[in-house]
Write a protein that holds these residues in place. Structure first.
Motif, mmCIF file in Angstrom:
data_model
loop_
_atom_site.group_PDB
_atom_site.id
_atom_site.type_symbol
_atom_site.label_atom_id
_atom_site.label_comp_id
_atom_site.label_asym_id
_atom_site.label_seq_id
_atom_site.Cartn_x
_atom_site.Cartn_y
_atom_site.Cartn_z
ATOM 1 N N TYR A 1 0.619 -1.254 -0.153
ATOM 2 C CA TYR A 1 -0.028 0.009 0.035
ATOM 3 C C TYR A 1 0.987 1.183 0.033
ATOM 4 C CZ TYR A 1 -4.282 -2.176 0.526
ATOM 5 O OH TYR A 1 -5.594 -3.193 0.470
ATOM 6 N N ALA A 2 1.991 1.149 0.816
ATOM 7 C CA ALA A 2 2.924 2.467 0.724
ATOM 8 C C ALA A 2 3.596 2.843 -0.797
ATOM 9 C CB ALA A 2 4.067 2.252 1.547
ATOM 10 N N THR A 3 3.826 1.770 -1.414
ATOM 11 C CA THR A 3 4.245 1.899 -2.816
ATOM 12 C C THR A 3 3.477 2.182 -3.780
ATOM 13 O OG1 THR A 3 4.363 -0.474 -3.314
ATOM 14 C CG2 THR A 3 6.579 0.622 -2.353
ATOM 15 N N GLY B 1 2.216 10.820 -0.372
ATOM 16 C CA GLY B 1 1.356 9.778 -1.086
ATOM 17 C C GLY B 1 1.552 8.469 -0.440
ATOM 18 N N MET B 2 3.054 8.234 -0.333
ATOM 19 C CA MET B 2 3.662 7.116 0.334
ATOM 20 C C MET B 2 3.294 6.827 1.717
ATOM 21 S SD MET B 2 7.569 5.835 0.364
ATOM 22 C CE MET B 2 8.058 4.140 0.478
ATOM 23 N N ALA B 3 3.380 8.055 2.491
ATOM 24 C CA ALA B 3 2.816 8.023 4.055
ATOM 25 C C ALA B 3 1.580 7.605 4.007
ATOM 26 C CB ALA B 3 3.235 9.370 4.435
ATOM 27 N N ILE B 4 0.692 8.340 3.111
ATOM 28 C CA ILE B 4 -0.788 7.927 3.224
ATOM 29 C C ILE B 4 -1.026 6.296 3.065
ATOM 30 C CG2 ILE B 4 -3.084 8.473 2.140
ATOM 31 C CD1 ILE B 4 -2.155 11.340 1.864
ATOM 32 N N GLY B 5 -0.278 5.991 1.825
ATOM 33 C CA GLY B 5 -0.486 4.417 1.468
ATOM 34 C C GLY B 5 0.055 3.752 2.746
ATOM 35 N N GLY C 1 7.311 -1.423 8.550
ATOM 36 C CA GLY C 1 6.578 -1.050 9.580
ATOM 37 C C GLY C 1 6.251 0.368 9.711
ATOM 38 N N PHE C 2 5.886 0.843 10.626
ATOM 39 C CA PHE C 2 5.347 2.425 10.622
ATOM 40 C C PHE C 2 6.755 3.244 10.144
ATOM 41 C CE2 PHE C 2 5.089 6.061 13.299
ATOM 42 C CZ PHE C 2 3.848 6.863 12.907
ATOM 43 N N THR C 3 7.773 2.916 11.006
ATOM 44 C CA THR C 3 8.871 3.778 10.522
ATOM 45 C C THR C 3 9.317 4.031 9.094
ATOM 46 O OG1 THR C 3 9.849 3.262 12.850
ATOM 47 C CG2 THR C 3 11.429 4.157 11.239
ATOM 48 N N LYS C 4 9.321 3.076 8.419
ATOM 49 C CA LYS C 4 9.533 2.712 7.179
ATOM 50 C C LYS C 4 8.381 3.184 6.087
ATOM 51 C CE LYS C 4 11.708 -0.255 3.478
ATOM 52 N NZ LYS C 4 12.055 -1.623 3.241
ATOM 53 N N ALA C 5 7.568 2.776 6.327
ATOM 54 C CA ALA C 5 6.270 3.339 5.320
ATOM 55 C C ALA C 5 5.385 4.512 5.801
ATOM 56 C CB ALA C 5 5.275 2.181 5.639
ATOM 57 N N VAL C 6 5.704 4.916 7.026
ATOM 58 C CA VAL C 6 4.957 6.261 7.163
ATOM 59 C C VAL C 6 5.819 7.303 7.512
ATOM 60 C CG1 VAL C 6 3.145 7.235 8.678
ATOM 61 C CG2 VAL C 6 2.832 4.792 7.927
ATOM 62 N N LEU C 7 6.555 7.158 8.837
ATOM 63 C CA LEU C 7 7.280 8.268 9.469
ATOM 64 C C LEU C 7 8.282 8.814 8.446
ATOM 65 C CD1 LEU C 7 7.917 9.716 11.916
ATOM 66 C CD2 LEU C 7 9.498 8.044 12.748
ATOM 67 N N TYR C 8 9.355 8.005 7.923
ATOM 68 C CA TYR C 8 10.388 8.531 6.971
ATOM 69 C C TYR C 8 9.745 9.198 5.861
ATOM 70 C CZ TYR C 8 13.743 5.841 9.677
ATOM 71 O OH TYR C 8 14.718 5.402 10.436
#
Length: 270
Positions: free
Chosen positions: A123-125, A209-213, A237-244
């Motif tokens: 979903y992030a990508t 967009g990646m963070a929202i995904g 996880g949250f750090t790689k897919a959302v925080l960064y």
């Protein structure tokens, strides 16, 4: 349908069997493969693939079934990410060619397969791609509005030039004509403005967009079906897919609005 056989590889990859039963199964597999090819002579595009099962059998699939049938097969444990697959397609000369690759590579290329193993990262990508697309659209609209404020004719021509780019077959030619007209009557370089706007929009939109995904992926992680050999350690996880992405996106947006854009406006005003 599950075809119980082991395909004989032509050339140096011939597999020898000890029993007549296995040889017969192998011959049947080759015959079925040849029949599949002959039945798809007129297909466009004539492409199909075989995937090994966890029990050593071979399944035949059309490419469209990667999004429909294969996911359920992976969930049920019929296939795993570690098996091999072979893609059969025709080259420009109309000859059949085959490409052997790990199923994991195909999984990474299709969202519905990827989310079986890495739901958050899938979903992030996907969000990154949608963010780029939305960013490009918004930035092109912003450029159009800016042109309208200066010259309504130039703004209208810019929108028309963008629209004709998406016309099938003649899009490039139509865009060239529109660019020529804008250059002749408005002294405006359409391609430079369009490409720079698209690039800026993609850069500004991809990380948010990646963070929202990633947030969507985290919310769906426990709800979507997963592969039978799903490994939580392989997913983001949250750090790689959302925080960064969120921090990076905020930094890029701040740099654009408070540093780059003022500098650009100063250069253009000179």
């Amino acid at each position: 349908e599950v075809i119980k056989e082991i395909l004989m590889k032509r050339g140096s990859n011939i597999t020898f069997h000890e029993t007549e039963e296995k040889v017969e199964e192998q011959d049947q597999g080759i015959a079925l493969l040849d029949k599949w090819k002959s039945d798809h002579e007129t297909s466009t595009p004539p492409t199909f693939l075989t995937i090994e099962t966890t029990s050593g059998e071979i399944n035949f699939y059309e490419v469209k079934e990667l999004q429909t049938k294969v996911p359920s097969q992976i969930i049920e444990g019929i296939h795993s990410a570690t098996v091999n697959s072979t893609v059969y397609s025709k080259n420009a000369q109309g000859e059949w060619v085959e490409k052997v690759q790990p199923l994991q590579k195909i999984i990474n290329e299709h969202f519905k397969l990827k989310r079986l193993y890495k739901p958050v990262w899938a979903y992030a990508t996907a969000g990154l791609k949608w963010g780029m697309l939305i960013g490009v659209i918004l930035k092109l609209l912003d450029t159009s509005i800016g042109l309208f404020a200066v010259d309504a004719g130039a703004g209208f021509c810019f929108l028309i030039a963008i629209a004709v780019c998406f016309l099938p077959k003649i899009g490039f030619v139509a865009a060239m004509v529109a660019s020529f007209m804008m250059g002749k009557y408005y002294n405006f370089n359409f391609f430079m403005a369009g490409l720079s706007s698209a690039a800026i929009g993609a850069i500004l939109g991809c990380l948010p967009g990646m963070a929202i995904g990633g947030i969507i992926g985290l919310s769906k992680k426990d709800k979507v079906p997963l592969a039978y050999d799903f490994d939580p350690e392989q997913d983001a996880g949250f750090t790689k897919a959302v925080l960064y992405p969120l921090i990076g996106g905020a930094a890029v947006i701040c740099f654009y609005f408070f540093t780059f854009n003022p500098w650009l406006m100063k250069i253009m005003s000179q």
